[in-house]
Design an enzyme around this catalytic site. Sequence first.
Site, PDB file in Angstrom:
ATOM      1  N   ASP A 120       0.857  -1.182   0.000  1.00  0.00           N
ATOM      2  CA  ASP A 120       0.000   0.000   0.000  1.00  0.00           C
ATOM      3  C   ASP A 120       0.895   1.235   0.000  1.00  0.00           C
ATOM      4  O   ASP A 120       2.117   1.112  -0.079  1.00  0.00           O
ATOM      5  CB  ASP A 120      -0.931   0.014   1.219  1.00  0.00           C
ATOM      6  CG  ASP A 120      -0.186   0.260   2.531  1.00  0.00           C
ATOM      7  OD1 ASP A 120       1.062   0.307   2.520  1.00  0.00           O
ATOM      8  OD2 ASP A 120      -0.862   0.425   3.561  1.00  0.00           O
ATOM      9  N   ASP A 137       1.468   4.791   2.305  1.00  0.00           N
ATOM     10  CA  ASP A 137       1.108   5.423   3.573  1.00  0.00           C
ATOM     11  C   ASP A 137       1.535   6.884   3.566  1.00  0.00           C
ATOM     12  O   ASP A 137       2.708   7.193   3.325  1.00  0.00           O
ATOM     13  CB  ASP A 137       1.816   4.706   4.736  1.00  0.00           C
ATOM     14  CG  ASP A 137       1.571   3.209   4.725  1.00  0.00           C
ATOM     15  OD1 ASP A 137       0.479   2.795   5.118  1.00  0.00           O
ATOM     16  OD2 ASP A 137       2.486   2.458   4.300  1.00  0.00           O
ATOM     17  N   ASP A 168      -3.271   4.634   2.681  1.00  0.00           N
ATOM     18  CA  ASP A 168      -3.604   5.056   4.043  1.00  0.00           C
ATOM     19  C   ASP A 168      -3.263   6.531   4.184  1.00  0.00           C
ATOM     20  O   ASP A 168      -2.111   6.928   3.958  1.00  0.00           O
ATOM     21  CB  ASP A 168      -2.776   4.279   5.087  1.00  0.00           C
ATOM     22  CG  ASP A 168      -3.225   2.831   5.225  1.00  0.00           C
ATOM     23  OD1 ASP A 168      -4.374   2.529   4.849  1.00  0.00           O
ATOM     24  OD2 ASP A 168      -2.425   2.014   5.702  1.00  0.00           O
TER      25      ASP A 168
END
Length: 363
Positions: free
Chosen positions: A204, A206, A287
């Site tokens: 992902d 962040d 995120d």
Amino acid sequence: QVVLPDKEQFLMPSYACQRLTPLESHNNKFTEALSLLAENAELNNEEGRAVAFRRAAAVLKALPVMVTSATQLRGLPCLGEHSQRVIKDIIENGVSNEVESTMHSERFKALKLLTGIFGVGAKTADRWFKEGIQSLTQLVHSGHELNPAQQAGLEHYHDLNQPVTKAEAEAIGDIVRRVVLDVLPGSEMTLTGGFRRGKMTGHDVDFLITHPDEGKETGLISKVVSLLTAQGLLLYQKTTRNSYMENKGRLAQPSSTMDRFERCFCIFKLEIKEMRPDKDWRAVRVDLVVAPISQYAFAVLGWTGSKLFERELRRWASQVKSMSLSSHALFDIKQCKYLRTTSEEEIFSHLGLEFIPPTERNA
Ligand code: GTP
Ligand code: MN
Ligand code: MN
């Protein structure tokens, strides 16, 4: 590659936050084996075992040379009997039977596949496996009602299991930063997580956002999310507001990795340049976290990882220093006061640790 002469032994401090752990290790075949056993323990909800394997793997990651003989393991910290047996098997036979049989077991394969769906944790995957669900097709036909996160996870399963590249992370960073600055000029945004540790890919992306005037950042995330949504850039999002103040007095719990920042866990729709016939975008997990400037250093430290490094920092703080570290604050239990800081360097110094740069936190 450097090979360690027999009998020579290493001095290694026992907490991962006391040593350098670069991205590239000399002992991949051992650390991969131990990490797989850790992952299997996590899937079985055996937290203690999982951490033991993770700590053992981290010790081998930090060794500056390749292990070629079991005698070299003597004196190294965190290597329990079980981990030592696995390492010896690999030294002697090239593979560990336990690792091989785990890796090829129906249960491990199914649980990995099912937890590969965004929004599906070990417990849910285990419940489904016990009902005989071992594939995505079986899940779809099972009639189970999926929550919105899991529906999005299933829909974008392929994309979300493709590693995110640094270039993709930067492209998303450019888009998000523009929106953040539109909403609140003067904001600052940092790429954290694995990319800050020097990784070239991640599962992902962040980001941590703050503003130099404390308080201005309040409510920022929902405005950013509205704008991104209006531009059709979010395939899924779950926003949580800051709950830090509501929980005052119960903060800085050393065992908890969850923090109380305003945040958004989302799935980003990223346009890709090289046009494919079917699709000119891909889904990426992102995120977004917002921290007030007074907590920013703690948030950067807490969101840079690795997960084991963070866990070890908190363990060091509580066991050795009688302090409680979280992504919000550092509390000195003996002096009964919060230790203020504005930089990661100062936090390490408060903890009596030498500063470890992000690229050496790959424990
Ligand atoms: P990849 O994404 O797989 O490349 O690795 P990563 O190290 O970036 O992992 P991840 O994105 O899961 O987490 C990044 C860091 O943020 C890790 O150190 C986690 O411990 C931390 N983190 C993740 N979720 C939370 C959370 O809810 N609260 C806090 N404080 N930290 C978190
Ligand atoms: Mn990450
Ligand atoms: Mn993350």
